[in-house]
Enzyme design. Structure first.
Site, PDB file in Angstrom:
ATOM      1  N   SER A 132       0.901  -1.163  -0.069  1.00 12.45           N
ATOM      2  CA  SER A 132      -0.136   0.027  -0.029  1.00 12.45           C
ATOM      3  C   SER A 132       0.792   1.290  -0.005  1.00 12.45           C
ATOM      4  CB  SER A 132      -0.846  -0.041   1.115  1.00 12.45           C
ATOM      5  OG  SER A 132      -1.989  -1.005   1.214  1.00 12.45           O
ATOM      6  N   HIS A 183       0.776   4.678   4.133  1.00  8.97           N
ATOM      7  CA  HIS A 183      -0.241   5.359   3.299  1.00  8.97           C
ATOM      8  C   HIS A 183       0.068   6.827   2.863  1.00  8.97           C
ATOM      9  CE1 HIS A 183      -3.699   2.078   3.163  1.00  8.97           C
ATOM     10  NE2 HIS A 183      -2.560   1.720   3.122  1.00  8.97           N
TER      11      HIS A 183
END
Length: 263
Positions: A132, A183
């Site tokens: 991610s 993230h």
């Protein structure tokens, strides 16, 4: 720009880095989980997981490879599907624009920086895995394109990627068990690294070339009688189905999280 209409063969040929990353995701995910499901009949899956997961205490003890190995590992099915779909849909234009070598370097560097941020901010016993951070880095590069390099991205694609990035950031803070550090810092690392890796980048154009008819067409009102409706080969339709599935998964995930919050 993000509409994938290639066949499986042409996608593999045109975007070998993205294709290889997705294959690595799937193979390692299957290997780890099949080892557990078969009670060790398929060996080494537990070893791959234990040595590859990003465990901050182990990194502090000197196991620095754990800053990069989590980029390739996933444990949950939804996790590996979403990250792999995101790569298939959004990474190919970047691979073409900046070249294979620069793309793999910046991809791994974004994942590394996201994991370094997780190490310093996540606490000593924090553990994590998944691509991610690097995927959000891809979004960060597109944010830079929208801001400074509009010559490399069309307006429709810019609007789409902006909406998806904002949506993904919001979901980062609403969804449980998410590595928020990876993230957010992955997104920022992509944005900050973009000007260095976009030098001499060429615009990406997904153009289908059609062969001109040899003769001037003649109207025939009965030309469709007795003919079956044309359908593209499954290899060309599969990327579109993947895109639909990606959108459906996002919507389902949002609805599920909303239900947890309000009911």
């Amino acid at each position: 720009m993000f509409i994938r209409n290639e066949s499986f063969y042409s996608f593999r040929k045109n975007y070998p880095v993205v294709f290889s990353l997705v294959i690595i995701h799937i193979v390692l995910f299957a290997w780890i989980n099949l080892t557990s499901l078969t009670n060790g009949l398929i060996p080494f899956g537990d070893t791959i997981f234990q040595l590859g997961v990003g465990f901050n205490a182990a990194i502090a003890a000197g196991e620095l490879w754990r800053l990069i190995t989590p980029v390739f590992l996933h444990q949950g099915l939804t996790h590996v599907i979403l990250n792999s779909f995101a790569l298939v849909l959004f990474a190919p234009p970047l691979e073409k624009m900046i070249g294979r070598s620069r793309f793999i370097i910046v991809y791994l560097l974004m994942g590394l920086l996201a994991n370094v941020a997780t190490f310093y901010l996540g606490g000593l016993y924090y553990s994590h895995l998944g691509a991610s951070g690097a995927v959000f880095g891809v979004f960060g590069i597109y944010m830079y394109l929208i801001w400074k390099r509009k010559d490399l991205i069309d307006a429709a694609s810019a609007q789409l990627i902006l909406i998806l990035t904002l949506f993904s950031v919001v979901m980062t803070f609403l969804s449980p068990n998410i590595n928020v550090y990876a993230h957010i810092f992955g997104l920022f690392s992509g944005f900050l690294l973009a000007p260095f890796f976009l030098r001499n980048a060429v615009p990406f154009f997904s153009v289908q070339h059609y062969k001109a008819p040899a003769e001037e067409p003649v109207f025939n009102p009965n030309r469709w009688k007795g003919r079956r409706r044309f359908r593209a080969p499954i290899g060309q339709r599969l990327p579109r189905w993947i895109g639909y599935a990606f959108v459906v998964l996002i919507v389902v995930g949002l609805l599920a999280r909303a239900a947890e919050l309000f009911f």
